[in-house]
Design an enzyme around this catalytic site. Structure first.
Site, PDB file in Angstrom:
ATOM      1  N   TYR A   1      -6.778  -7.250  79.001  1.00 12.70           N
ATOM      2  CA  TYR A   1      -6.114  -6.356  79.939  1.00 12.70           C
ATOM      3  C   TYR A   1      -5.328  -5.286  79.177  1.00 12.70           C
ATOM      4  O   TYR A   1      -5.421  -4.093  79.472  1.00 12.70           O
ATOM      5  CB  TYR A   1      -5.178  -7.142  80.845  1.00 12.70           C
ATOM      6  CG  TYR A   1      -4.400  -6.268  81.802  1.00 12.70           C
ATOM      7  CD1 TYR A   1      -4.996  -5.760  82.949  1.00 12.70           C
ATOM      8  CD2 TYR A   1      -3.068  -5.931  81.547  1.00 12.70           C
ATOM      9  CE1 TYR A   1      -4.291  -4.952  83.832  1.00 12.70           C
ATOM     10  CE2 TYR A   1      -2.357  -5.120  82.411  1.00 12.70           C
ATOM     11  CZ  TYR A   1      -2.969  -4.640  83.554  1.00 12.70           C
ATOM     12  OH  TYR A   1      -2.254  -3.825  84.411  1.00 12.70           O
TER      13      TYR A   1
ATOM     14  N   LYS B   1      -5.993  -1.144  79.034  1.00 15.79           N
ATOM     15  CA  LYS B   1      -5.008  -0.133  79.410  1.00 15.79           C
ATOM     16  C   LYS B   1      -4.707   0.825  78.254  1.00 15.79           C
ATOM     17  O   LYS B   1      -4.360   1.984  78.478  1.00 15.79           O
ATOM     18  CB  LYS B   1      -3.736  -0.803  79.933  1.00 15.79           C
ATOM     19  CG  LYS B   1      -3.955  -1.546  81.251  1.00 15.79           C
ATOM     20  CD  LYS B   1      -4.506  -0.633  82.335  1.00 15.79           C
ATOM     21  CE  LYS B   1      -4.693  -1.330  83.665  1.00 15.79           C
ATOM     22  NZ  LYS B   1      -5.214  -0.430  84.714  1.00 15.79           N
TER      23      LYS B   1
END
Length: 257
Positions: free
Chosen positions: A147, A151
């Site tokens: 994750y 990002k």
């Protein structure tokens, strides 16, 4: 009347964005893989909201959705790449398919959206792209490795396109919230959420995005906008702190209680 197209808009942050912009007089595109829930939100908001199906991993669906929305709205002024997923826990204990799905949605979804939307944005009288990055893109996060990395990729896409698309008069900006009170963080298995808590709401993020859209464009307009006091402190400190300090701080915040 300006319009806004939002991916992953059926619930959570996306729904909050749709609701806020609708209240401010925008034509709102609520597009999501969960089309039934998207349609319910559009019906709840009113006649200036339109719902549709969109799996951000499929470029052809982006093209179809954007064509459909522009025909209805007249032009597309704002693209919000909001759709995203999160898997937490030890890297090696997370199924490889989950890691790959994270990148497919969080990164490829943004690439697909920006690429497919550009012809529509170039036709608009005013155009802006807002990407959902994260405080996890400040320093790589344990138990959130894929994750966090996804990002970082969104951050890089935003920075590059914000410069590249100056020639079209299109700003590409992002917002970087810490943990937000949505279904995505429920039962999250990471020490950082235990130590830092969840204090931001979806409405907080929506308000920041609205401010990003409304802000007058200038050379001083920031490409990145941290959401919330904690994120702002972390983001600003990371720019002046030596790498080992950032690493130690991240280790401390990620330590499980």
């Amino acid at each position: 009347m300006h319009s806004i197209f939002i991916s992953g808009a059926a619930q959570g942050i996306g729904a909050a964005i749709a609701t806020l912009f609708y209240q401010h007089g925008y034509k709102v595109g609520i597009y999501d893989i969960n089309v039934v829930q998207a349609q319910k939100l559009a019906q709840h908001l009113g006649t200036n909201a339109k719902a549709g199906l969109l799996d951000v991993c499929h470029y052809e669906q982006w093209q179809q959705a954007l064509n459909e929305f522009q025909a209805w709205a007249g032009e597309i002024n704002i693209l919000v790449n909001n759709a995203g997923i999160l898997y937490s826990g030890a890297f090696e204990q997370t199924d490889i398919a989950a890691h790959q799905r994270t990148f497919n949605i969080n990164v490829n979804g943004v690439v697909n959206g920006c690429h497919a939307a550009l012809p529509f944005l170039r036709q608009a009288s005013f155009a802006r792209v807002i990407n959902l990055s994260s405080a996890s893109a400040i320093y790589g996060q344990p138990d959130l490795v894929s994750y966090s990395a996804s990002k970082f990729a969104v951050r890089g896409i935003t920075e590059g396109l914000d410069i590249e698309w100056q020639k079209y008069g299109i700003r590409v900006l992002d917002v970087m919230p810490l943990f937000v009170q949505t279904a995505m963080v429920k039962e999250m298995d990471a020490g950082s959420i235990q130590n830092m808590g969840v204090h931001l709401t979806a409405e907080d993020v929506a308000q920041t995005i609205y401010a990003r859209v409304q802000a007058k464009d200038s050379m001083f307009t920031k490409t990145h906008e941290p959401v919330g006091l904690k994120t702002k402190i972390m983001f600003n400190l990371s720019k002046v702190s030596p790498q080992f300090v950032n690493r130690i701080s991240t280790m401390f915040l990620a330590t499980r209680k």
